[in-house]
Design a protein around this motif. Sequence first.
Motif, PDB file in Angstrom:
ATOM      1  N   SER A 110      11.619  -1.877  37.006  1.00  0.00           N
ATOM      2  CA  SER A 110      12.235  -0.675  36.436  1.00  0.00           C
ATOM      3  C   SER A 110      13.722  -0.864  36.181  1.00  0.00           C
ATOM      4  O   SER A 110      14.289  -0.229  35.294  1.00  0.00           O
ATOM      5  N   GLU A 111      14.366  -1.740  36.965  1.00  0.00           N
ATOM      6  CA  GLU A 111      15.780  -2.014  36.731  1.00  0.00           C
ATOM      7  C   GLU A 111      15.967  -2.874  35.494  1.00  0.00           C
ATOM      8  O   GLU A 111      16.988  -2.833  34.828  1.00  0.00           O
ATOM      9  N   GLY A 112      14.944  -3.691  35.189  1.00  0.00           N
ATOM     10  CA  GLY A 112      14.980  -4.480  33.966  1.00  0.00           C
ATOM     11  C   GLY A 112      15.850  -5.717  34.071  1.00  0.00           C
ATOM     12  O   GLY A 112      16.638  -5.896  34.993  1.00  0.00           O
ATOM     13  N   ASN A 113      15.665  -6.584  33.104  1.00  0.00           N
ATOM     14  CA  ASN A 113      16.470  -7.793  32.990  1.00  0.00           C
ATOM     15  C   ASN A 113      16.639  -8.057  31.498  1.00  0.00           C
ATOM     16  O   ASN A 113      15.663  -8.201  30.777  1.00  0.00           O
ATOM     17  N   LYS A 114      17.877  -8.095  31.035  1.00  0.00           N
ATOM     18  CA  LYS A 114      18.112  -8.204  29.604  1.00  0.00           C
ATOM     19  C   LYS A 114      17.680  -9.545  29.023  1.00  0.00           C
ATOM     20  O   LYS A 114      17.583  -9.681  27.808  1.00  0.00           O
ATOM     21  N   ASN A 115      17.393 -10.529  29.901  1.00  0.00           N
ATOM     22  CA  ASN A 115      16.949 -11.842  29.419  1.00  0.00           C
ATOM     23  C   ASN A 115      15.429 -11.994  29.413  1.00  0.00           C
ATOM     24  O   ASN A 115      14.924 -13.083  29.150  1.00  0.00           O
ATOM     25  N   VAL A 116      14.708 -10.898  29.690  1.00  0.00           N
ATOM     26  CA  VAL A 116      13.252 -11.001  29.817  1.00  0.00           C
ATOM     27  C   VAL A 116      12.599 -11.458  28.521  1.00  0.00           C
ATOM     28  O   VAL A 116      11.579 -12.150  28.537  1.00  0.00           O
ATOM     29  N   ILE A 117      13.191 -11.105  27.380  1.00  0.00           N
ATOM     30  CA  ILE A 117      12.620 -11.519  26.092  1.00  0.00           C
ATOM     31  C   ILE A 117      12.653 -13.043  25.955  1.00  0.00           C
ATOM     32  O   ILE A 117      11.756 -13.658  25.369  1.00  0.00           O
ATOM     33  N   HIS A 222       6.409  -1.744  28.460  1.00  0.00           N
ATOM     34  CA  HIS A 222       6.889  -2.150  27.140  1.00  0.00           C
ATOM     35  C   HIS A 222       6.837  -3.673  27.031  1.00  0.00           C
ATOM     36  O   HIS A 222       7.222  -4.376  27.973  1.00  0.00           O
ATOM     37  N   PRO A 223       6.344  -4.217  25.897  1.00  0.00           N
ATOM     38  CA  PRO A 223       6.266  -5.680  25.741  1.00  0.00           C
ATOM     39  C   PRO A 223       7.602  -6.386  25.911  1.00  0.00           C
ATOM     40  O   PRO A 223       7.643  -7.563  26.257  1.00  0.00           O
ATOM     41  N   GLY A 224       8.697  -5.674  25.648  1.00  0.00           N
ATOM     42  CA  GLY A 224      10.017  -6.264  25.815  1.00  0.00           C
ATOM     43  C   GLY A 224      10.587  -6.085  27.200  1.00  0.00           C
ATOM     44  O   GLY A 224      11.725  -6.484  27.463  1.00  0.00           O
ATOM     45  N   GLY A 225       9.801  -5.478  28.100  1.00  0.00           N
ATOM     46  CA  GLY A 225      10.268  -5.257  29.468  1.00  0.00           C
ATOM     47  C   GLY A 225      10.710  -3.824  29.685  1.00  0.00           C
ATOM     48  O   GLY A 225      11.075  -3.108  28.746  1.00  0.00           O
ATOM     49  N   GLN A 226      10.689  -3.398  30.944  1.00  0.00           N
ATOM     50  CA  GLN A 226      11.039  -2.014  31.257  1.00  0.00           C
ATOM     51  C   GLN A 226      12.522  -1.715  31.082  1.00  0.00           C
ATOM     52  O   GLN A 226      12.913  -0.552  31.106  1.00  0.00           O
ATOM     53  N   ILE A 227      13.323  -2.752  30.852  1.00  0.00           N
ATOM     54  CA  ILE A 227      14.730  -2.503  30.535  1.00  0.00           C
ATOM     55  C   ILE A 227      14.865  -1.686  29.252  1.00  0.00           C
ATOM     56  O   ILE A 227      15.827  -0.936  29.064  1.00  0.00           O
ATOM     57  N   ILE A 228      13.866  -1.797  28.364  1.00  0.00           N
ATOM     58  CA  ILE A 228      13.891  -1.030  27.115  1.00  0.00           C
ATOM     59  C   ILE A 228      13.913   0.462  27.425  1.00  0.00           C
ATOM     60  O   ILE A 228      14.695   1.223  26.855  1.00  0.00           O
ATOM     61  N   TRP A 229      13.046   0.897  28.378  1.00  0.00           N
ATOM     62  CA  TRP A 229      12.993   2.327  28.712  1.00  0.00           C
ATOM     63  C   TRP A 229      14.305   2.814  29.296  1.00  0.00           C
ATOM     64  O   TRP A 229      14.667   3.982  29.140  1.00  0.00           O
ATOM     65  N   LYS A 230      14.993   1.915  29.962  1.00  0.00           N
ATOM     66  CA  LYS A 230      16.267   2.289  30.579  1.00  0.00           C
ATOM     67  C   LYS A 230      17.255   2.804  29.530  1.00  0.00           C
ATOM     68  O   LYS A 230      18.097   3.650  29.813  1.00  0.00           O
ATOM     69  N   HIS A 231      17.122   2.288  28.300  1.00  0.00           N
ATOM     70  CA  HIS A 231      18.085   2.624  27.252  1.00  0.00           C
ATOM     71  C   HIS A 231      17.553   3.632  26.226  1.00  0.00           C
ATOM     72  O   HIS A 231      18.347   4.332  25.595  1.00  0.00           O
ATOM     73  N   ILE A 232      16.227   3.672  26.019  1.00  0.00           N
ATOM     74  CA  ILE A 232      15.724   4.507  24.917  1.00  0.00           C
ATOM     75  C   ILE A 232      15.010   5.771  25.355  1.00  0.00           C
ATOM     76  O   ILE A 232      14.677   6.605  24.510  1.00  0.00           O
ATOM     77  N   ILE A 252      19.431  -7.471  22.913  1.00  0.00           N
ATOM     78  CA  ILE A 252      18.066  -7.208  22.450  1.00  0.00           C
ATOM     79  C   ILE A 252      18.112  -6.513  21.093  1.00  0.00           C
ATOM     80  O   ILE A 252      18.584  -5.382  20.975  1.00  0.00           O
ATOM     81  N   LEU A 253      17.639  -7.205  20.072  1.00  0.00           N
ATOM     82  CA  LEU A 253      17.555  -6.662  18.719  1.00  0.00           C
ATOM     83  C   LEU A 253      16.203  -7.087  18.152  1.00  0.00           C
ATOM     84  O   LEU A 253      15.932  -8.276  18.010  1.00  0.00           O
ATOM     85  N   HIS A 254      15.353  -6.127  17.854  1.00  0.00           N
ATOM     86  CA  HIS A 254      13.993  -6.486  17.440  1.00  0.00           C
ATOM     87  C   HIS A 254      13.507  -5.526  16.363  1.00  0.00           C
ATOM     88  O   HIS A 254      13.525  -4.313  16.540  1.00  0.00           O
TER      89      HIS A 254
END
Length: 557
Positions: A110-117, A222-232, A252-254
Amino acid sequence: MSPYPIKLYHRWGNFILWGILVDVGIIYASCNKCQRRTNIHGNIMTFVVINSFLASLAYCYLKPYNYSYDNYSKLNDYKQIHLVIGTALMLMMIVLSSFGYFVKYQLGNSEGNKNVIYYKKIHSALGQITYLIAKLESFIGMFMSYRTQDWFIYICITYLVVILCRIAFEWVIPAFKSTKIEDISEEQQKLITYESLSENLENKQWFIFQNQVYCLDQNYIHPGGQIIWKHIKHIEISQYFYGITQLPGTNILHYHSKYAKEQFNGHYYGTLCNQITFPNNPNTKWELKNQNKVTDTVSYFQFQHPEIEFEINLKKITPNHFVFKSITDKKVPTRLYTYIQCMQKPALEYMQSLSDLYDKIENVRFTNNFKSTSLSFLIKYYNTPHGFSKYITKQNPEMIDLQGPYQTMFKDYLIEGQIILICGGTGILPFLDLLNYHLLMCYNELIQHPNLIKVASLNRYITLFYSVTAEEELLGDSIFLKLREIQNHLKKQNFSLILKCRKQMEKCETTRNRFTRDFIEKQFKFDTKQIFVCGPQILRNSIYKEFKDMQNEIIYL
């Protein structure tokens, strides 16, 4: 124990696992990468790795002497290659499985990692290498054992069919598959308010896309990781969905595929009422009438629709955007551009009349018609291959698909307190209607005229931090410079401007200071405040780092 069952287990186990089952797992992962959380892919691959590892260990147990140098040198070429590849494969399976569980943990964190992609890409690359090696290894094993058998041809056919199935499911079928996107008709729409969302969906994963609210269950990964939910979560996601803007504080730009929107199906919660009323017409093709340069890089584009006439309401100040799509060139990506009411022709003429009236120019004429059939946008040119701004500027297409308006932000501006706007370049555009309303409020205090639009007097203070490279790049300066000019004539000042530029300007003083936290906080005048940020990625990331502990109070547009 007889060695024959172990040999069968080793040969046929690896054939079934790496010849067939692993492709089922890969096809499932490829075709369902945007589905709700599932462990099927992981379970299949875990089953393959464990059993393949056991089959390899069984062979080691059966013939451990093959690993000594003297015995290894006596093996024929096929067996030597088979032994080396098998040993390397065992090591790779350990690495791949460990890294796979690491990626799974990062995706669900849930905390996410911006390098997960990037972790996913590494895992995918390792998986493909392991897949090719294991596929070759299993084929070599079957070839050595059964190449003299008449039915060996069916083994070869099985390998070929499985590979062709993977090509079909991963590349051929998706190329021709049409998306099944749930269309919410006007009769099906459930109108809701933004305030009700905070009450009813407080702990849910919901977001806004084109005025519609979608609520996903808590198990959705989310396929890009739960860090996405943290921001959107709880915001309008179009700029991130179409790959226009990076998530704040990340790289992260997709650009999402047409299949990603299929995941919204079944999760519709309601439709938010847009503050701006606009005619609903199924024909979204607008004709490009004019293109005029405003600065070296920004142009003013005017569009017209034969069946649409809309009204401009300068009292409605919430930012909106239109979705722009090319009709003739499908390679051109979808883009969003801000709809600015005060930049439409009738509004420009009206505000110029008020400015002339304030400056005591004689014979000022006012427009009473706030209806328009033409729609205008400011678009900045970027020299990127297949970019939309390059397409519309250079190719000058006759027609453009325009859909909207969609509200960009649903949280109301403060009625009392301080609004801090931090923007750069064209990032000022979403705030121009707010600044124009503020200017109208000032005019209501300073001048009397029957044509003056009456707006409520609010105890609201706006601080604008605006960064540009040169004076020629200023946008909306007729609004914010006028606001700055009339401050000394108000009973109580309600606006301040901090303009950052490399060179001094004739129009007003500037600063060369970076918009650091210390610099911005010196301008805090109220305990109650809102911070809005819009501009280039370097500005957004800088603000994100400076105000990391205040992210709940900052809105990025």
